[in-house]
Design a protein around this motif. Structure first.
Motif, PDB file in Angstrom:
ATOM      1  N   SER A 101       0.824  -1.215   0.000  1.00 25.24           N
ATOM      2  CA  SER A 101       0.000   0.000   0.000  1.00 25.24           C
ATOM      3  C   SER A 101       0.859   1.268   0.000  1.00 25.24           C
ATOM      4  CB  SER A 101      -0.941  -0.006   1.200  1.00 25.24           C
ATOM      5  OG  SER A 101      -0.221  -0.089   2.421  1.00 25.24           O
ATOM      6  N   THR A 102       1.940   1.290   0.769  1.00 21.20           N
ATOM      7  CA  THR A 102       2.796   2.480   0.791  1.00 21.20           C
ATOM      8  C   THR A 102       3.514   2.672  -0.538  1.00 21.20           C
ATOM      9  OG1 THR A 102       4.504   1.116   1.860  1.00 21.20           O
ATOM     10  CG2 THR A 102       3.129   2.484   3.285  1.00 21.20           C
ATOM     11  N   PHE A 103       4.003   1.592  -1.117  1.00 23.15           N
ATOM     12  CA  PHE A 103       4.658   1.678  -2.428  1.00 23.15           C
ATOM     13  C   PHE A 103       3.665   2.170  -3.477  1.00 23.15           C
ATOM     14  CE2 PHE A 103       8.315   0.097  -4.958  1.00 23.15           C
ATOM     15  CZ  PHE A 103       7.792   0.298  -6.237  1.00 23.15           C
ATOM     16  N   ALA A 104       2.460   1.582  -3.472  1.00 23.66           N
ATOM     17  CA  ALA A 104       1.458   1.965  -4.468  1.00 23.66           C
ATOM     18  C   ALA A 104       1.018   3.411  -4.295  1.00 23.66           C
ATOM     19  CB  ALA A 104       0.249   1.028  -4.364  1.00 23.66           C
ATOM     20  N   TYR A 105       0.898   3.870  -3.058  1.00 21.82           N
ATOM     21  CA  TYR A 105       0.482   5.254  -2.828  1.00 21.82           C
ATOM     22  C   TYR A 105       1.530   6.231  -3.347  1.00 21.82           C
ATOM     23  CZ  TYR A 105      -0.470   9.613  -0.374  1.00 21.82           C
ATOM     24  OH  TYR A 105      -0.691  10.933  -0.084  1.00 21.82           O
ATOM     25  N   ALA A 106       2.802   5.886  -3.146  1.00 21.33           N
ATOM     26  CA  ALA A 106       3.868   6.789  -3.601  1.00 21.33           C
ATOM     27  C   ALA A 106       3.849   6.941  -5.124  1.00 21.33           C
ATOM     28  CB  ALA A 106       5.221   6.270  -3.128  1.00 21.33           C
ATOM     29  N   ILE A 107       3.727   5.844  -5.853  1.00 24.81           N
ATOM     30  CA  ILE A 107       3.782   5.934  -7.316  1.00 24.81           C
ATOM     31  C   ILE A 107       2.450   6.379  -7.914  1.00 24.81           C
ATOM     32  CG2 ILE A 107       5.592   4.192  -7.457  1.00 24.81           C
ATOM     33  CD1 ILE A 107       3.508   2.166  -8.289  1.00 24.81           C
ATOM     34  N   SER A 108       1.413   6.483  -7.092  1.00 21.88           N
ATOM     35  CA  SER A 108       0.122   6.959  -7.595  1.00 21.88           C
ATOM     36  C   SER A 108       0.016   8.477  -7.564  1.00 21.88           C
ATOM     37  CB  SER A 108      -1.019   6.361  -6.769  1.00 21.88           C
ATOM     38  OG  SER A 108      -1.043   6.897  -5.458  1.00 21.88           O
ATOM     39  N   ARG A 109       0.916   9.153  -6.843  1.00 17.60           N
ATOM     40  CA  ARG A 109       0.856  10.610  -6.730  1.00 17.60           C
ATOM     41  C   ARG A 109       1.584  11.268  -7.900  1.00 17.60           C
ATOM     42  NH1 ARG A 109      -3.309  11.618  -4.902  1.00 17.60           N
ATOM     43  NH2 ARG A 109      -3.630   9.460  -5.477  1.00 17.60           N
ATOM     44  N   SER A 110       0.912  12.190  -8.547  1.00 16.58           N
ATOM     45  CA  SER A 110       1.477  12.859  -9.725  1.00 16.58           C
ATOM     46  C   SER A 110       2.643  13.777  -9.376  1.00 16.58           C
ATOM     47  CB  SER A 110       0.380  13.659 -10.433  1.00 16.58           C
ATOM     48  OG  SER A 110      -0.195  14.619  -9.551  1.00 16.58           O
ATOM     49  N   VAL A 165      -2.475  -2.931  -8.712  1.00 14.03           N
ATOM     50  CA  VAL A 165      -3.899  -2.845  -8.382  1.00 14.03           C
ATOM     51  C   VAL A 165      -4.159  -1.667  -7.448  1.00 14.03           C
ATOM     52  CG1 VAL A 165      -5.802  -4.012  -7.194  1.00 14.03           C
ATOM     53  CG2 VAL A 165      -4.357  -5.288  -8.781  1.00 14.03           C
ATOM     54  N   MET A 166      -3.356  -1.554  -6.388  1.00 12.24           N
ATOM     55  CA  MET A 166      -3.556  -0.466  -5.429  1.00 12.24           C
ATOM     56  C   MET A 166      -3.193   0.890  -6.028  1.00 12.24           C
ATOM     57  SD  MET A 166      -4.974  -1.513  -2.767  1.00 12.24           S
ATOM     58  CE  MET A 166      -4.812   0.022  -1.881  1.00 12.24           C
ATOM     59  N   ARG A 167      -2.227   0.934  -6.917  1.00 13.08           N
ATOM     60  CA  ARG A 167      -1.892   2.200  -7.582  1.00 13.08           C
ATOM     61  C   ARG A 167      -3.099   2.719  -8.358  1.00 13.08           C
ATOM     62  NH1 ARG A 167      -0.607   3.114 -12.860  1.00 13.08           N
ATOM     63  NH2 ARG A 167       0.525   5.040 -13.329  1.00 13.08           N
ATOM     64  N   THR A 168      -3.733   1.832  -9.110  1.00 12.86           N
ATOM     65  CA  THR A 168      -4.933   2.235  -9.845  1.00 12.86           C
ATOM     66  C   THR A 168      -6.049   2.630  -8.894  1.00 12.86           C
ATOM     67  OG1 THR A 168      -4.308   0.686 -11.605  1.00 12.86           O
ATOM     68  CG2 THR A 168      -6.575   1.496 -11.604  1.00 12.86           C
ATOM     69  N   PHE A 169      -6.183   1.896  -7.786  1.00 12.66           N
ATOM     70  CA  PHE A 169      -7.236   2.195  -6.817  1.00 12.66           C
ATOM     71  C   PHE A 169      -7.018   3.569  -6.188  1.00 12.66           C
ATOM     72  CE2 PHE A 169      -9.392   2.058  -2.750  1.00 12.66           C
ATOM     73  CZ  PHE A 169     -10.582   1.435  -3.052  1.00 12.66           C
ATOM     74  N   PHE A 170      -5.785   3.879  -5.812  1.00 11.38           N
ATOM     75  CA  PHE A 170      -5.490   5.188  -5.217  1.00 11.38           C
ATOM     76  C   PHE A 170      -5.751   6.321  -6.210  1.00 11.38           C
ATOM     77  CE2 PHE A 170      -2.438   2.995  -2.146  1.00 11.38           C
ATOM     78  CZ  PHE A 170      -3.318   3.107  -1.089  1.00 11.38           C
ATOM     79  N   LYS A 171      -5.376   6.129  -7.472  1.00  7.88           N
ATOM     80  CA  LYS A 171      -5.534   7.189  -8.466  1.00  7.88           C
ATOM     81  C   LYS A 171      -7.007   7.485  -8.725  1.00  7.88           C
ATOM     82  CE  LYS A 171      -2.906   7.418 -12.079  1.00  7.88           C
ATOM     83  NZ  LYS A 171      -2.144   8.638 -11.831  1.00  7.88           N
ATOM     84  N   ARG A 172      -7.847   6.447  -8.650  1.00  6.49           N
ATOM     85  CA  ARG A 172      -9.265   6.639  -8.960  1.00  6.49           C
ATOM     86  C   ARG A 172     -10.103   6.980  -7.733  1.00  6.49           C
ATOM     87  NH1 ARG A 172     -10.837   1.809 -13.287  1.00  6.49           N
ATOM     88  NH2 ARG A 172      -9.363   2.419 -14.920  1.00  6.49           N
TER      89      ARG A 172
END
Length: 305
Positions: A101-110, A165-172
């Protein structure tokens, strides 16, 4: 009756028929999913003689607990292996969910400068692997984790697929305006992630947690590679060893009278199915507890104008 009323009545009638059709279809589909596991339970409760005589039936002529009794003779090792598996599943799921979740959140931020680099690095690990030999050398020689419980946890500490999956979830799901508002109020990134992002991401967190728990629960290959101590053998690997011992005794029963009598006394099919029930039932019972979190949090929060 006017034409519009006739049309509305026809639409409602068609809607009811469609609802009935899809309800029946989904009920049949659900039964088809549950039936194999129920059938396995029935076979595990069938006597070996009944299986040899009548084959697999939904209602056997003779019920028996011989398969479970055979496994109960190994209850000390089974309980120890179950404890190891539960420990690995709980600790591993927490670690996997945290890292993912932390990795995905970091790469989901523009506004994260290196998001493309780490996203590509994550995708590469999904497509390519160093192989079993380098992984074994790293785990045993470099990290010194052979024959430790961490050898069952760290190889699956993060899942690249779950990261995507979580990266897409965070972005949307997590609007940038909420995060920007929190930053204006002076919130740190850790506080934003813990108090704002995670409550909005409950369904996604529950989903990847279930995937991770299922992977840790069913894992036996890491135990085959790294574990030698009997006290650290997980449940799945122990059941595989029991299955291999049963097959060995069955195939080599002609080597001696003692081995032959021992092999004949083992309820082979019932024991196999009993092992399937023991390894599957606990994780299957956990699904209802995760299900309620899949939809919770979808409408929590939002941007107020």
């Amino acid at each position: 009756m006017s034409k519009k009323k006739i049309q509305s009545v026809g639409v409602r009638s068609f809607g009811k028929k469609a609802d009935i059709f899809f309800n029946v279809f989904l009920a049949i589909f659900a039964l088809s999913c549950v039936f194999p596991f129920v059938f396995v339970i029935i076979i595990s409760l069938t006597s070996e003689q009944s299986l040899l005589t009548n084959g697999y039936t939904l209602w056997p002529s003779e019920w028996s607990l011989d398969g479970y009794r055979y496994l109960m003779d190994l209850k000390e090792q089974l309980l120890q292996s179950l404890f190891v598996t539960v420990t690995v599943t709980v600790v591993g799921t927490l670690i996997n969910t945290t890292f993912t979740s932390t990795f995905a959140y970091a790469i989901s931020r523009s506004d994260f400068v290196l998001r493309k680099f780490f996203t590509i690095a994550c995708l590469i690990t999904m497509l390519f692997s160093a192989g079993m030999v380098p992984n074994y050398i790293v785990m045993t020689s470099m990290l010194g984790l052979k024959d430790t419980i961490w050898a069952l946890i760290l190889p699956m500490a993060i899942s690249p697929f779950n990261v995507i999956v979580m990266r897409t979830f965070f972005k949307r799901t997590v609007p940038d305006s909420i995060i920007e508002s929190a930053r204006i109020d002076g919130a740190s990134e850790l506080r934003i992630f813990g108090q704002i992002v995670l409550p909005l991401a409950v369904p996604g967190i529950a989903t990847i947690s279930l995937f991770a728990a299922l992977g840790f629960w069913n894992d036996w290959f890491n135990a085959l590679l790294y574990i030698q101590s009997d006290n650290l053998i997980p449940l799945q690997y122990l059941l595989m060893k029991i299955q291999a011992n049963i097959e060995f005794m069955t195939q080599n029963a002609s080597m001696g009278s003692a081995l032959s009598s021992g092999a004949e006394a083992i309820p082979k099919e019932a024991t196999r199915m009993a092992m399937v029930v023991i390894s599957t039932l606990p994780i299957a019972l956990s699904y209802p507890f995760f299900q309620k979190y899949f939809v919770s949090g979808l409408t929590i929060g939002g941007v107020k104008e």
